[in-house]
Scaffold this motif. Structure first.
Motif, PDB file in Angstrom:
ATOM      1  N   LEU A  46       0.974  -1.208   0.030  1.00 38.67           N
ATOM      2  CA  LEU A  46       0.042  -0.041   0.107  1.00 38.67           C
ATOM      3  C   LEU A  46       0.775   1.359   0.133  1.00 38.67           C
ATOM      4  N   VAL A  47       1.625   1.548   1.154  1.00 43.28           N
ATOM      5  CA  VAL A  47       2.764   2.683   1.201  1.00 43.28           C
ATOM      6  C   VAL A  47       3.932   2.171   2.104  1.00 43.28           C
ATOM      7  N   ARG A  48       5.049   2.837   1.889  1.00 45.95           N
ATOM      8  CA  ARG A  48       6.064   2.548   2.544  1.00 45.95           C
ATOM      9  C   ARG A  48       6.555   3.847   3.272  1.00 45.95           C
ATOM     10  N   LEU A  49       6.510   3.897   4.405  1.00 41.22           N
ATOM     11  CA  LEU A  49       7.017   5.029   5.280  1.00 41.22           C
ATOM     12  C   LEU A  49       8.416   5.395   4.894  1.00 41.22           C
ATOM     13  N   PRO A  50       8.603   6.968   5.135  1.00 37.69           N
ATOM     14  CA  PRO A  50       9.988   7.149   4.881  1.00 37.69           C
ATOM     15  C   PRO A  50      11.002   6.546   5.682  1.00 37.69           C
ATOM     16  N   ASP A  51      12.261   6.528   5.028  1.00 37.83           N
ATOM     17  CA  ASP A  51      13.461   6.054   5.554  1.00 37.83           C
ATOM     18  C   ASP A  51      13.972   6.512   7.062  1.00 37.83           C
ATOM     19  N   THR A  52      13.966   6.200   8.167  1.00 32.32           N
ATOM     20  CA  THR A  52      14.359   6.741   9.384  1.00 32.32           C
ATOM     21  C   THR A  52      15.653   6.134  10.049  1.00 32.32           C
ATOM     22  N   SER A  66      16.693  -1.379  10.343  1.00 30.52           N
ATOM     23  CA  SER A  66      15.411  -1.433  10.007  1.00 30.52           C
ATOM     24  C   SER A  66      14.760  -0.012   9.360  1.00 30.52           C
ATOM     25  N   TRP A  67      14.208  -0.176   8.212  1.00 30.51           N
ATOM     26  CA  TRP A  67      14.003   0.967   7.348  1.00 30.51           C
ATOM     27  C   TRP A  67      12.899   2.162   8.180  1.00 30.51           C
ATOM     28  N   ALA A  68      11.936   1.529   8.759  1.00 30.91           N
ATOM     29  CA  ALA A  68      11.071   2.230   9.705  1.00 30.91           C
ATOM     30  C   ALA A  68      10.133   1.327  10.600  1.00 30.91           C
ATOM     31  N   ARG A  69       9.821   1.899  11.624  1.00 30.99           N
ATOM     32  CA  ARG A  69       9.454   0.763  12.510  1.00 30.99           C
ATOM     33  C   ARG A  69       7.868   1.121  12.856  1.00 30.99           C
ATOM     34  N   VAL A  70       6.973   0.547  12.104  1.00 34.07           N
ATOM     35  CA  VAL A  70       5.546   0.575  11.953  1.00 34.07           C
ATOM     36  C   VAL A  70       4.961  -0.259  12.875  1.00 34.07           C
ATOM     37  N   SER A  71       3.941   0.433  14.053  1.00 37.07           N
ATOM     38  CA  SER A  71       3.438  -0.489  14.982  1.00 37.07           C
ATOM     39  C   SER A  71       1.853  -0.345  14.510  1.00 37.07           C
ATOM     40  N   TYR A  72       1.393   0.942  14.254  1.00 40.89           N
ATOM     41  CA  TYR A  72      -0.091   1.360  14.222  1.00 40.89           C
ATOM     42  C   TYR A  72      -0.488   1.864  12.899  1.00 40.89           C
ATOM     43  N   VAL A  73      -1.701   1.429  12.338  1.00 43.80           N
ATOM     44  CA  VAL A  73      -2.548   2.159  11.156  1.00 43.80           C
ATOM     45  C   VAL A  73      -3.609   2.448  11.706  1.00 43.80           C
ATOM     46  N   ARG A  74      -4.357   4.081  11.740  1.00 47.66           N
ATOM     47  CA  ARG A  74      -5.574   4.257  12.296  1.00 47.66           C
ATOM     48  C   ARG A  74      -6.050   4.863  11.344  1.00 47.66           C
ATOM     49  N   ASP A  75      -7.277   4.785  11.082  1.00 48.85           N
ATOM     50  CA  ASP A  75      -8.143   5.598   9.975  1.00 48.85           C
ATOM     51  C   ASP A  75      -9.303   6.347  10.880  1.00 48.85           C
ATOM     52  N   LEU A  76      -9.578   7.599  10.538  1.00 45.05           N
ATOM     53  CA  LEU A  76     -10.494   8.692  11.021  1.00 45.05           C
ATOM     54  C   LEU A  76     -11.607   8.325  10.027  1.00 45.05           C
ATOM     55  N   PRO A  77     -12.963   8.629  10.557  1.00 46.23           N
ATOM     56  CA  PRO A  77     -14.357   8.399  10.104  1.00 46.23           C
ATOM     57  C   PRO A  77     -14.106   9.519   8.916  1.00 46.23           C
ATOM     58  N   ASP A  78     -13.456  10.601   8.672  1.00 48.02           N
ATOM     59  CA  ASP A  78     -13.357  11.594   7.411  1.00 48.02           C
ATOM     60  C   ASP A  78     -12.568  10.891   6.424  1.00 48.02           C
ATOM     61  N   GLY A  79     -11.994   9.689   6.652  1.00 47.89           N
ATOM     62  CA  GLY A  79     -11.058   8.965   5.501  1.00 47.89           C
ATOM     63  C   GLY A  79      -9.707   9.388   5.862  1.00 47.89           C
ATOM     64  N   ARG A  80      -9.164  10.165   6.540  1.00 49.82           N
ATOM     65  CA  ARG A  80      -7.844  10.328   7.066  1.00 49.82           C
ATOM     66  C   ARG A  80      -7.126   9.049   7.428  1.00 49.82           C
ATOM     67  N   ARG A  81      -5.934   8.987   6.897  1.00 46.83           N
ATOM     68  CA  ARG A  81      -5.107   7.585   7.580  1.00 46.83           C
ATOM     69  C   ARG A  81      -3.902   7.978   8.480  1.00 46.83           C
ATOM     70  N   PHE A  82      -3.532   7.414   9.252  1.00 49.20           N
ATOM     71  CA  PHE A  82      -2.301   7.630  10.070  1.00 49.20           C
ATOM     72  C   PHE A  82      -1.687   6.527  10.369  1.00 49.20           C
ATOM     73  N   ALA A  83      -0.204   6.514  10.460  1.00 49.44           N
ATOM     74  CA  ALA A  83       0.481   5.668  11.062  1.00 49.44           C
ATOM     75  C   ALA A  83       1.823   6.106  11.797  1.00 49.44           C
ATOM     76  N   ASN A  84       2.253   5.144  12.874  1.00 46.62           N
ATOM     77  CA  ASN A  84       3.274   5.747  13.433  1.00 46.62           C
ATOM     78  C   ASN A  84       4.786   5.101  13.183  1.00 46.62           C
ATOM     79  N   ASP A  85       5.765   5.787  13.227  1.00 51.11           N
ATOM     80  CA  ASP A  85       7.064   5.293  13.549  1.00 51.11           C
ATOM     81  C   ASP A  85       7.475   5.403  14.720  1.00 51.11           C
TER      82      ASP A  85
END
Length: 509
Positions: A46-52, A66-85
């Protein structure tokens, strides 16, 4: 003619049977293997987070390769999507699947530590009324050395001089919830202490029950994961301390449920931190001043992920010690057994032995004829199948083969598992030996010609990184419409399980 066995021989036989029944289990406690039974699902990038990789000095990063350390992906009801490194960044992923920094969480916390598997910016969740109030919550970790903050909770029997790490829940308030970059204020909710040598099993999750509606008693209440705060394997002289578990005057091993609003706002009962205790918690309403009212359930080693089915059933993924991984159905006020139990077995520490020892339960307890006060898991697997259970979700999405199943996995090796939801709920019958069957999901991709190619999650990570990585670091998240993301804290890629269209499409938002 039937011969009689001498009385002495009968006694010896009874002793031998009893000793055999109580003998330590030294290998393969669950002999039946988890196998693939034809359940196959397509997975797409789907998408790759930036190299950190250079964001932290190598000696301050648990996995500098490790390229980036993703633990969570969260969607808001308004359609926006968030993820953490977990290196400290919260990303907004736009409609074109491009990530942009929403908030630099690490910049707000100069004492942050990033040297353990669960460390740094560990997790986040948005308030159900985020669109109106702009509130979201984060969990992060800090070192204690030189830290000017004093924890709200230190494990019983220890003092400030013993504290090694802090685990912190923060409330953030966005001035404009619709903005694509955070501006606003923050408030500390709870700061807890570790007293073991390594930051092991911090609070890893903050969650709201997504099935709770306005007017429900559970609406707007914040849950945390359940942690033994490293007292099993956190290292140092304070680890392996069973006296820290199975107590209700401590949050060690407990899932907490709190009203994140300050008591200065609610005029309710103050908790350990700047939050209000919900009186719907059984231990808040038991009339016992020695119990902590914020405890929702307890007896977990590392219930690092929580989720809910559409009917309100709550699940926890609890990482075991040396032998058993488990999924539990969680209820208000119940005890899930750690350090006395591991899966539906007795842990050796309960009888004065070692944490890596495992013993069978007496038959009358295992069969449910005698109750011992503990709640047992509905799914278990042992360490010849995996090493640490990952997130799990009830699935009701577009993939027909997965509907009505609970999908989860193993963090270390990246295997993806499924179990029938109805069978899991039926296994929640008070009989410890009753658990639901598990099968492995076969993942596959489509090549350039549309041909199916079976893969493992580990294959995908190694291909993306161009080399063999030491572990998969699998985590699973759920989209607002019920689809599943598979992420890794190795390659920084967010992938999605998708319905099979014969190779005609791509993963969509």
């Amino acid at each position: 003619m039937r011969t009689r066995m001498p009385l002495g021989a009968l006694s010896l036989l009874a002793i031998w049977i009893a000793c055999t029944a109580w003998a330590q289990i030294t290998s393969n406690p669950i002999p039946e293997p988890i196998v693939k039974r034809g359940l196959a699902v397509e997975i797409r990038d789907l998408v790759r987070l930036p190299d950190t990789r250079t964001l932290r000095p190598a000696d301050q990063d648990v996995a500098p390769d490790s390229w980036a350390r993703v633990s969570y992906v969260r969607d808001l009801p308004d359609g926006r999507r968030f993820a953490n490194d977990s290196r400290g960044l919260l990303y907004l992923i736009d409609k074109n699947n491009q990530p942009h920094v929403y908030a630099d969480v690490a910049a707000a916390f100069p004492y942050g530590t990033y040297k353990r598997l669960e460390s740094g910016f560990i997790g986040f969740v948005f308030h159900p009324k985020f669109a109106a109030n702009g509130l979201f919550y984060t969990v992060h970790s800090e070192i204690a050395a030189g830290n000017p903050k004093v924890p709200d909770f230190i494990p019983i029997g220890y003092g400030l001089k013993d504290v090694t790490y802090h685990n912190v829940i923060t409330e953030w308030r966005a001035t404009n919830p619709a903005a694509n970059t955070f501006e606003g204020t923050r408030r500390e909710i709870l700061r807890t202490a570790h007293v073991v040598a390594n930051l092991t099993h911090p609070m890893g999750a903050v969650e709201f029950n997504p099935t709770a509606k306005r007017g429900d008693p559970d609406y707007g209440l914040l849950y945390t994961s359940g942690s033994d705060y490293g007292f099993s394997n956190g290292g140092g002289p304070n680890a392996g301390d069973p006296a820290q578990t199975q107590r209700l005057d401590s949050i060690v091993t407990a899932i907490l449920r709190i009203d994140p609003r300050s008591p200065s706002v609610t005029h309710g009962q103050k908790g350990l931190g700047d939050y209000t205790i919900p009186m719907a918690n059984k231990f808040a309403a038991d009339g016992d001043p020695k119990t902590l009212g914020e405890i929702y359930a307890y007896g977990f080693r590392n219930a690092h992920r929580l989720s809910w089915d559409t009917d309100g059933t709550m699940f926890a993924s609890d990482i075991g010690m040396d032998n058993i991984e488990e999924i539990d159905i969680v209820r208000n006020g119940e005890n899930y057994g750690w350090m006395k139990r591991e899966g539906y077995f007795e842990n050796g520490r309960a009888r004065g032995g070692a944490l890596n020892e495992l013993y069978p339960l007496p038959p009358e307890i295992l069969d449910g004829r005698v109750k011992d006060g503990f709640t047992y898991p509905v799914l278990v697997y042992d360490h010849d199948e995996g090493r640490s259970v990952s997130d799990g979700f009830a699935y009701h999405g577009r993939i027909a083969a997965l509907r009505g199943k609970f999908v989860f996995g193993d963090i270390f090796n990246g295997r993806v598992f499924a179990s029938d939801l109805a069978a899991m709920k039926k296994a929640d019958d008070g009989i410890p030996r009753t658990v639901a069957p598990i099968e492995e999901v076969q993942l596959y991709v489509r090549d350039a010609g549309g041909k199916r190619v079976d893969v493992s999650f580990r294959d995908l990570i190694d291909k993306t990184m161009g080399k063999s990585m030491p572990r998969s670091d699998l985590h699973i998240s759920r989209s607002r419409d019920g689809e599943l993301f598979l992420t890794s804290r190795q390659d920084g890629m967010i992938r999605m399980l998708v319905p099979d269209d014969g190779g005609a499409g791509s993963a969509q938002r």
